[in-house]
Design an enzyme around this catalytic site. Structure first.
Site, short mmCIF file in Angstrom:
data_model
loop_
_atom_site.label_atom_id
_atom_site.label_comp_id
_atom_site.label_asym_id
_atom_site.label_seq_id
_atom_site.Cartn_x
_atom_site.Cartn_y
_atom_site.Cartn_z
N LYS A 1 8.49 34.25 10.98
CA LYS A 1 8.62 35.42 10.14
C LYS A 1 7.35 36.26 10.27
CE LYS A 1 10.89 35.27 6.35
NZ LYS A 1 12.16 35.84 6.85
N HIS B 1 27.46 38.25 5.94
CA HIS B 1 26.42 38.36 6.98
C HIS B 1 25.36 37.27 6.84
CE1 HIS B 1 23.90 39.98 3.85
NE2 HIS B 1 22.97 40.43 4.66
N HIS C 1 25.16 44.66 10.98
CA HIS C 1 25.86 44.52 9.70
C HIS C 1 25.46 45.60 8.68
CE1 HIS C 1 22.56 41.28 9.42
NE2 HIS C 1 22.13 42.29 8.68
#
Length: 379
Positions: free
Chosen positions: A372, A294, A239
């Site tokens: 993460k 997105h 994207h």
């Protein structure tokens, strides 16, 4: 459809609804971008939010000249969805959380030697491959929560009895280095198409696109190996990129900054780590520059998140979500910056795209475990 694709000027459009909040600064940045030389049309997606000078969640079409600064520093960033063989009913949250907590941010050299494709074995940025990166990048185990279009779901090759793996990452430091060199030489003036400098940038850009795609594959492989699972790719869609494109009767350059293509098969629109993600089938539309949202889109800036949340939540509390999922993030600042409260509702973004006639929802996925960056290699 017409009332949701809204003209703000001859060249500026947004995909929006009355129920969807979009920050005024992001709209200002859309207009600023529309004033760049040779810019023909700019479109803000429902997840539009302010960036560093240029908006995020937008597509831009220019003729005769393109602008690397609009693509930004994470060239090739995108989403990859994998179908795993992890049985949802046998998923053990404690076991999976421990296994993924033990995974280093950066792949070991021995692992890279064994798993890197030969085309990337000598790449200058090879040591970054297989790593998620910071910011809003993540890996997430998900479970099919709702099948909305059974026929499209079956064609996608998904299995509701097993977990899915979603990877959001990009070209890591490679994209940043490309943009820095470009800005140092050309500032924000863009490049005339066909020039030596333009051809050089496109070659580097395309290398970063390929690098980002391989990076997502290697991240998925590392994750699945760590939890002793296997899987198969369902989709991989970038994207952040620029490409030659014809819009109407004009041949030009389509820049996407946080904008998902509508002409590349099924796509996934992720929510925050405490929200659902949506698998959708795009409906191609030239008016919106063949682009979709997105993600959910930020509603708070990163610098304000901890101030808003620290009095109510500890970092440990933010590692559990209202949907019952868990979050692994040893970076205490990042866990506040990426809190679900900092994002819009993904459903509001998806609903806006549905009302605009731009997507057909296929399935809703619930987060199970989100990984993460830890803020540095675990040692």
């Amino acid at each position: 459809m017409g009332k949701y694709i809204r003209p703000l000027s001859d060249a500026v459009f947004t995909i929006a609804s009355d129920d969807l909040w979009i920050e005024s600064l992001a709209i200002q940045q859309l207009h600023t971008t529309a004033n760049l030389p040779n810019m023909q049309r700019v479109v803000g997606m429902p997840d539009l939010h302010p960036g560093r000078g240029y908006p995020i969640g937008a597509a831009f079409f220019s003729v005769g000249r393109f602008y690397p600064a609009l693509v930004g520093n994470d060239i090739g960033c995108g989403m990859a969805l994998w179908q795993t063989d992890i049985l949802a009913r046998k998923y053990n949250a404690d076991k999976f959380e421990k296994r993924l907590s033990d995974l280093d941010d950066v792949a070991e050299e021995s692992w890279l030697e064994e798993n890197l494709p030969s085309a990337f074995a000598q790449h200058p940025w090879r040591n970054s491959l297989g790593s998620i990166g910071g910011g809003n990048h993540f890996v997430e185990l998900q479970q099919i929560d709702q099948i909305i279009d059974a026929e499209l779901f079956a064609l996608a090759g998904l299995d509701a009895q097993h977990l899915q793996l979603l990877v959001h990452s990009g070209s890591r430091g490679l994209g940043q280095s490309i943009l820095q060199r470009h800005i140092a030489s050309f500032s924000h003036h863009g490049l005339p198409e066909g020039s030596d400098d333009a051809l050089r940038y496109i070659a580097e850009h395309d290398d970063a696109l390929a690098f980002a795609r391989i990076n997502r594959q290697l991240i998925a492989l590392r994750i699945m190996q760590q939890v002793k699972a296997t899987g198969s790719p369902v989709l991989d869609v970038a994207h952040n990129f620029v490409s030659a494109c014809q819009i109407g009767d004009q041949q030009g350059w389509l820049h996407r900054k946080g904008a998902t293509p509508d002409d590349n098969g099924l796509v996934i629109i992720p929510g925050s780590r405490g929200d659902y993600s949506w698998l959708v089938k795009p409906v191609a539309n030239e008016k919106t520059l063949h682009s979709l949202a997105h993600g959910a889109g930020r509603k708070w800036g990163r610098t304000e998140c901890k101030g808003r949340l620290a009095a109510k939540y500890t970092a440990t509390q933010l590692s559990r979500t209202e949907l019952g999922s868990r979050v692994i993030c040893r970076d205490k600042q990042l866990i506040f910056e990426e809190a679900p409260q900092a994002y819009k509702s993904a459903e509001s973004v998806v609903q806006c795209l549905v009302l605009a006639g731009l997507i057909i929802p296929v399935a809703r996925l619930r987060p199970v475990l989100t990984l993460k960056n830890s803020g540095g290699k675990k040692g």
